[in-house]
Design a protein around this motif. Structure first.
Motif, mmCIF file in Angstrom:
data_model
loop_
_atom_site.group_PDB
_atom_site.id
_atom_site.type_symbol
_atom_site.label_atom_id
_atom_site.label_comp_id
_atom_site.label_asym_id
_atom_site.label_seq_id
_atom_site.Cartn_x
_atom_site.Cartn_y
_atom_site.Cartn_z
ATOM 1 N N UNK A 157 0.878 -1.167 0.000
ATOM 2 C CA UNK A 157 0.000 0.000 0.000
ATOM 3 C C UNK A 157 0.915 1.217 0.000
ATOM 4 N N UNK A 158 1.201 1.732 -1.189
ATOM 5 C CA UNK A 158 2.286 2.689 -1.379
ATOM 6 C C UNK A 158 1.810 4.073 -1.812
ATOM 7 N N UNK A 159 0.525 4.352 -1.663
ATOM 8 C CA UNK A 159 -0.013 5.666 -2.018
ATOM 9 C C UNK A 159 -1.294 5.886 -1.215
ATOM 10 N N UNK A 160 -1.861 7.049 -1.331
ATOM 11 C CA UNK A 160 -3.126 7.335 -0.660
ATOM 12 C C UNK A 160 -3.907 8.347 -1.476
ATOM 13 N N UNK A 161 -5.217 8.336 -1.266
ATOM 14 C CA UNK A 161 -6.106 9.311 -1.893
ATOM 15 C C UNK A 161 -7.071 9.827 -0.838
ATOM 16 N N UNK A 162 -7.296 11.127 -0.818
ATOM 17 C CA UNK A 162 -8.345 11.690 0.016
ATOM 18 C C UNK A 162 -9.666 11.538 -0.729
ATOM 19 N N UNK A 163 -10.642 10.866 -0.091
ATOM 20 C CA UNK A 163 -11.897 10.560 -0.778
ATOM 21 C C UNK A 163 -13.075 11.081 0.034
ATOM 22 N N UNK A 164 -14.143 11.376 -0.667
ATOM 23 C CA UNK A 164 -15.379 11.803 -0.013
ATOM 24 C C UNK A 164 -16.163 10.579 0.438
ATOM 25 N N UNK A 165 -16.708 10.658 1.647
ATOM 26 C CA UNK A 165 -17.429 9.535 2.250
ATOM 27 C C UNK A 165 -18.889 9.915 2.466
ATOM 28 N N UNK A 166 -19.775 9.019 2.108
ATOM 29 C CA UNK A 166 -21.194 9.158 2.409
ATOM 30 C C UNK A 166 -21.617 7.972 3.281
ATOM 31 N N UNK A 167 -22.888 7.848 3.529
ATOM 32 C CA UNK A 167 -23.405 6.727 4.310
ATOM 33 C C UNK A 167 -24.487 5.998 3.524
ATOM 34 N N UNK A 168 -24.764 4.770 3.925
ATOM 35 C CA UNK A 168 -25.866 4.043 3.304
ATOM 36 C C UNK A 168 -27.190 4.750 3.559
ATOM 37 N N UNK A 169 -27.351 5.315 4.746
ATOM 38 C CA UNK A 169 -28.583 6.066 5.019
ATOM 39 C C UNK A 169 -28.749 7.234 4.047
ATOM 40 N N UNK A 170 -27.657 7.949 3.775
ATOM 41 C CA UNK A 170 -27.746 9.081 2.843
ATOM 42 C C UNK A 170 -28.059 8.600 1.429
ATOM 43 N N UNK A 171 -27.481 7.476 1.030
ATOM 44 C CA UNK A 171 -27.786 6.921 -0.285
ATOM 45 C C UNK A 171 -29.248 6.517 -0.383
ATOM 46 N N UNK A 172 -29.781 5.949 0.693
ATOM 47 C CA UNK A 172 -31.184 5.552 0.699
ATOM 48 C C UNK A 172 -32.083 6.785 0.617
ATOM 49 N N UNK A 173 -31.710 7.842 1.332
ATOM 50 C CA UNK A 173 -32.501 9.073 1.276
ATOM 51 C C UNK A 173 -32.522 9.649 -0.135
ATOM 52 N N UNK A 174 -31.410 9.488 -0.855
ATOM 53 C CA UNK A 174 -31.308 10.065 -2.196
ATOM 54 C C UNK A 174 -31.895 9.174 -3.283
ATOM 55 N N UNK A 175 -31.787 7.872 -3.123
ATOM 56 C CA UNK A 175 -32.123 6.962 -4.229
ATOM 57 C C UNK A 175 -33.216 5.953 -3.892
ATOM 58 N N UNK A 176 -33.571 5.800 -2.629
ATOM 59 C CA UNK A 176 -34.562 4.818 -2.230
ATOM 60 C C UNK A 176 -33.924 3.618 -1.550
ATOM 61 N N UNK A 177 -34.749 2.802 -0.910
ATOM 62 C CA UNK A 177 -34.239 1.623 -0.218
ATOM 63 C C UNK A 177 -33.908 0.522 -1.221
ATOM 64 N N UNK A 178 -32.687 0.008 -1.195
ATOM 65 C CA UNK A 178 -32.331 -1.063 -2.133
ATOM 66 C C UNK A 178 -32.839 -2.420 -1.668
ATOM 67 N N UNK A 179 -33.070 -3.279 -2.615
ATOM 68 C CA UNK A 179 -33.354 -4.675 -2.290
ATOM 69 C C UNK A 179 -32.071 -5.442 -1.985
ATOM 70 N N UNK A 180 -30.951 -4.945 -2.510
ATOM 71 C CA UNK A 180 -29.683 -5.659 -2.366
ATOM 72 C C UNK A 180 -28.552 -4.647 -2.273
ATOM 73 N N UNK A 181 -27.621 -4.909 -1.350
ATOM 74 C CA UNK A 181 -26.417 -4.094 -1.214
ATOM 75 C C UNK A 181 -25.210 -5.019 -1.233
ATOM 76 N N UNK A 182 -24.305 -4.807 -2.166
ATOM 77 C CA UNK A 182 -23.040 -5.537 -2.214
ATOM 78 C C UNK A 182 -21.953 -4.625 -1.673
ATOM 79 N N UNK A 183 -21.170 -5.134 -0.700
ATOM 80 C CA UNK A 183 -20.133 -4.334 -0.042
ATOM 81 C C UNK A 183 -18.803 -5.073 -0.157
ATOM 82 N N UNK A 184 -17.873 -4.480 -0.880
ATOM 83 C CA UNK A 184 -16.524 -5.044 -1.054
ATOM 84 C C UNK A 184 -15.538 -3.906 -0.811
#
Length: 249
Positions: free
Chosen positions: A131-158
């Motif tokens: 692990x020889x580098x890094x990136x500053x990334x923006x983080x959201x939450x599953x709750x925020x995604x649900x508020x924006x797009x609706x409740x999913x039937x399936x969530x894949x997390x990798x």
């Protein structure tokens, strides 16, 4: 110049691994059709090279895909099927920004989990990973995604050791969740299962690698699933959690 070359080689290597077997996406799509109907909403958290997003879309799902890494996001923006919503975001316990530990030669194992890189560097399966580098990334939450797009039937997390942290940003159960389950880190999978237990009554099954089928003949309660997952000789794969009833039902 050298870092750019190294990152380019890593991206090419990932594409060779994930796209050299074109039959995998149709197999995964057929597998997903076993529990998704056309038009169902699915979240792909950690889209990487995009195989799972493509398979979900091929299965007829409406897909919201998250990929925070610049190189992968740029690739997916050019190559994902029309209709997939691609967001340059990570998911976590709270919105904000975080540092992503990046392996330029093995970018699919980049992680937001503190200490993950140091721990996995001692694992034989990750012996060549740096692990020889890094990136500053923006983080959201599953709750925020649900508020924006609706409740999913399936969530894949990798998300390479950050699974429980992603679930910490979810306050209500969803019908089906798939978590990457590394044999080297049973306690991380256990923490994710603890979080799911706080949300609802889930039963579990396991799919090894990219085999696109369940390995267990039945859906197991948490105790039985934990016993099976504790075997250090088991393969890498995804733990599927199926909601039986919400905790507040």
């Amino acid at each position: 110049m050298i870092p750019d070359l190294r990152a380019g080689l890593g991206l090419a290597r990932s594409l060779a691994i994930y796209r050299a077997r074109p039959w995998i996406v149709p197999r995964l799509a057929a597998f997903y059709r076993g529990f998704l109907r056309p038009g169902d909403l699915a979240f792909d958290i950690g889209a990487h090279a995009g195989n799972r997003s493509r398979a979900l879309a091929a299965a007829g799902a409406r897909v919201v895909a998250l990929e925070p890494q610049q190189a992968f996001h740029a690739l997916l923006a050019r190559s994902l099927p029309a209709g997939v919503t691609l967001l340059k975001l990570a998911a976590g316990p709270a919105p904000g920004r975080a540092e992503l530990a990046v392996s330029r030669l093995h970018p699919t194992v980049s992680s937001l989990a503190p200490g993950f890189a140091a721990r996995m560097a001692r694992s034989p399966g990750f012996a060549r990973v740096r692990w020889d580098a890094s990136e500053s990334v923006e983080v959201t939450t599953l709750d925020a995604l649900i508020a924006a797009h609706g409740r999913p039937e399936f969530v894949k997390i990798d998300v390479e050791g950050f699974e429980a942290d992603v679930l910490a940003g979810l306050s209500r159960p969803v019908p089906m969740i798939a978590l990457e389950a590394l044999p080297e880190t049973p306690e991380i999978t256990g923490a994710a299962m603890d979080r799911l237990a706080a949300l609802g009554d889930y039963r579990y099954n396991f799919a090894a690698g990219e085999q696109a089928r369940f390995a267990w003949p039945d859906w197991r309660d948490p105790a039985a699933a934990r016993r099976a997952l504790a075997d250090p000789s088991r393969p890498l794969g995804d733990l599927y959690a199926r909601l039986e009833a919400p905790r507040d039902a």
